[in-house]
Scaffold this active site. Structure first.
Site, mmCIF file in Angstrom:
data_model
loop_
_atom_site.group_PDB
_atom_site.id
_atom_site.type_symbol
_atom_site.label_atom_id
_atom_site.label_comp_id
_atom_site.label_asym_id
_atom_site.label_seq_id
_atom_site.Cartn_x
_atom_site.Cartn_y
_atom_site.Cartn_z
ATOM 1 N N ASP A 256 -0.740 84.964 0.339
ATOM 2 C CA ASP A 256 0.639 85.161 -0.091
ATOM 3 C C ASP A 256 0.655 86.428 -0.934
ATOM 4 O OD1 ASP A 256 3.078 85.206 -1.352
ATOM 5 O OD2 ASP A 256 2.984 83.159 -2.130
ATOM 6 N N LYS B 257 10.745 91.531 -3.562
ATOM 7 C CA LYS B 257 10.129 92.238 -4.693
ATOM 8 C C LYS B 257 9.996 93.718 -4.325
ATOM 9 C CE LYS B 257 8.684 87.913 -5.958
ATOM 10 N NZ LYS B 257 9.060 87.092 -7.090
ATOM 11 N N TRP C 82 3.010 78.995 -7.717
ATOM 12 C CA TRP C 82 3.307 79.220 -6.294
ATOM 13 C C TRP C 82 2.113 78.872 -5.427
ATOM 14 C CZ3 TRP C 82 8.176 79.325 -5.137
ATOM 15 C CH2 TRP C 82 9.088 79.720 -6.118
#
Lengths: 362, 362
Positions: free
Chosen positions: A173, A197, A99
């Site tokens: 992030d 999440k 990511w």
């Protein structure tokens, strides 16, 4: 049979949040309409957006000068929104996983994006520290938790980054560890993440942005990609993802009642400790991440080389005991148990028991 | 008291779709997990995405060579994605309302965007016809239904546009009339829209795109803004808005069972006929849109000049009878009843009765 949801994301939400969301789908807070069909301009939705924003600020101790946004499009859209809004010529990225790499790739479309360090050659099993942050970069981007590899920037490594960054704006992030531990927001220009999440169902991203860093790039920014649009519109420039925002608010309320971020961190430490301790003492399994960089949210482990043939058998064994979503990401293999905020100690103990029982059987 | 949901969007969904969504929030199709917490990579979510795509194709008669996408970010993000992907130098827009104007504004960030015609001076009460489509434009953009003003491109005006466009790619924002009537998809390069009117709760946009028009611009396109990314990823390049997509699938199933788009069009004609007929014969009210351009989805009406002072009184009267969301947009004033697919004839009759009863009272 009780199911234990170890999905990496979208992932477990508190049972009470799920129940209240289901109630709101049938009747939104007694208004006689579903949360699916209420107008975001209705007088009863504005308080939801306001409360979600307020609770994020309160729980994370967001200082003055920052705004909290809830946007559609996911964290992946943020990968280009960050350089769009902040990058004039140069940015710097710490590449700690797929990511992080994707975020870096987007920045390259906007100018010079420097990878300051990476652990790619070691399949991202650790967080590099041997680098400097170029002081002429418009920002420095980190990924605080790497869901796939089960690594996380520890408080010590974060403290080191706060020093290393110097005067460069820090962007993070935090998709998979937001609200799982206290964070010194004042160190950051932008903190963003997908909410699926620790916060909400899929379909909404959160952005915490320091207002004074915006408006400094010379390029034209499409309206929807400009953070100022959403600040001005209070996250309602266009129709927001109503249900995901509502569920986020419920989760934030739940977390506040739980005692806040410090309290949940304590439980997260306990949970991660239980599971890593089990793996470290296992005859069959071994953890994949370097110990000092282990994530409290995603615990990755594989079978020892001599037990590789048990892969499918353990997966079947665990599945039959209600363990859901424990298959590791294909780029790591083995197993991954994601133990986000909503997973309780009992759930982790059930997995530990499952591992112990399997070891007895083998 | 029964509530009649005339919200402009997010808006009414079929009762059965709401009930089934609530069930899935508690237990997704018997898997023991909530739809809020299932992984989009789980084997049981892929069929949802596939079926939603397939039903869109089937119900709209989408020809070979087109793909159906479900994306986050809303229709407003499409306003910049369209020029990003299609506009090399020049585009053309028919400006029939605030949303069309916003779409046009985004295109101006990418080159020469021509407004071929507008009814802005008449507060968008009609759809202009006196224009030509510049044949050197990369695409021509229309908005088929203008939610705020209650105008819609009739089949006759669409037929005229199909002629006018010549060889220019036609792009349409169909946010508020998609699936309300048959459409000749083969005439379009892209059809897109927010799904929160006839399809789903807020948080997902649909895009129907002809593959062969992509990949022809020279600019760098950020990954998430490139339609090819989402085609390749089957709308799952990144985490999709799981619940909104699931609810969209349920709505499409409902529409298919209803008899499809032709059957719902018949009911929509009946509903709009009932309400416009009531307004046309009203002592107090008058419609705002030019008759030939009236929308079947959004019926806008105001009090006649001599009854202006009844504005609040009628609103109160109607609210007390369970009419929800009938306040007109501030740029038109008066009242607006949005009667999307999920609104049944009985609901429209309830509003007609409400208007009649109010007239008797005054």
């Amino acid at each position: 049979m009780k199911q234990y949801n170890f999905n990496a994301g979208p992932s477990i939400l508190p049972a009470e949040v799920i129940r209240k969301t289901a109630e709101a789908v049938l009747d939104f807070e007694g208004h006689g309409l579903s949360v699916l069909e209420i107008s975001h301009r209705a007088k009863y939705f504005q308080p939801v957006m306001d409360e979600a924003e307020q609770l994020m600020k309160e729980l994370l101790g967001v200082p003055e000068g920052y705004r909290v946004l809830f946007l559609g499009g996911g964290a992946s859209l943020q990968f280009c929104m960050v350089p769009y809004n902040l990058m004039e010529k140069k940015s710097a990225y710490l590449n700690t996983g797929v990511w992080a790499k994707k975020a870096l790739k987007e920045a390259k479309g906007f100018g010079e994006a420097v990878e300051v360090a990476t652990s790619a050659d070691a399949n991202y099993t650790f967080i590099p520290t041997d680098y400097e942050v170029p002081q002429d970069a418009d920002y420095f981007h980190i990924t605080t938790n790497n869901t796939i590899y089960g690594t996380e920037l520890s408080d010590a490594k974060l403290a080191d980054i706060y020093k290393k960054k110097g005067n460069v704006t820090l962007v993070a992030d935090m998709s998979s560890d937001i609200l799982s531990r206290p964070v010194d927001v004042s160190q950051y220009g932008i903190i963003y993440g997908g909410a699926q999440k620790n916060l909400a169902p899929a379909g909404v991203a959160f952005v915490i942005v320091r207002e004074d860093i915006l408006g400094k790039v010379s390029r034209h920014i499409p309206t929807m990609l400009d953070y100022r649009t959403h600040i001005e519109g209070g996250s309602m420039f266009n129709t927001p993802p109503v249900l995901p925002v509502y569920t986020a608010m419920l989760t934030l309320r739940w977390l506040k009642e739980f005692g806040g971020v410090a309290a949940i961190e304590k439980r997260n430490i306990e949970k991660a400790g239980l599971l890593y301790n089990c793996i470290d003492h296992s005859r069959l399994f071994v953890g994949t991440a370097r110990e000092e960089d282990r994530s409290r949210m995603n615990v990755c482990f594989v079978l020892k080389p001599e037990y590789q043939e048990l892969q499918d058998d353990f997966f079947k064994f665990a599945s039959e005991r209600g363990m859901v979503g424990i298959k590791g990401h294909r780029s790591v293999g083995g197993f991954r148990a994601s133990i986000y905020n909503a997973m309780d100690v009992e759930g982790v103990k059930a997995l530990v028991d499952c591992i112990h029982d399997y070891e007895k059987k083998i």
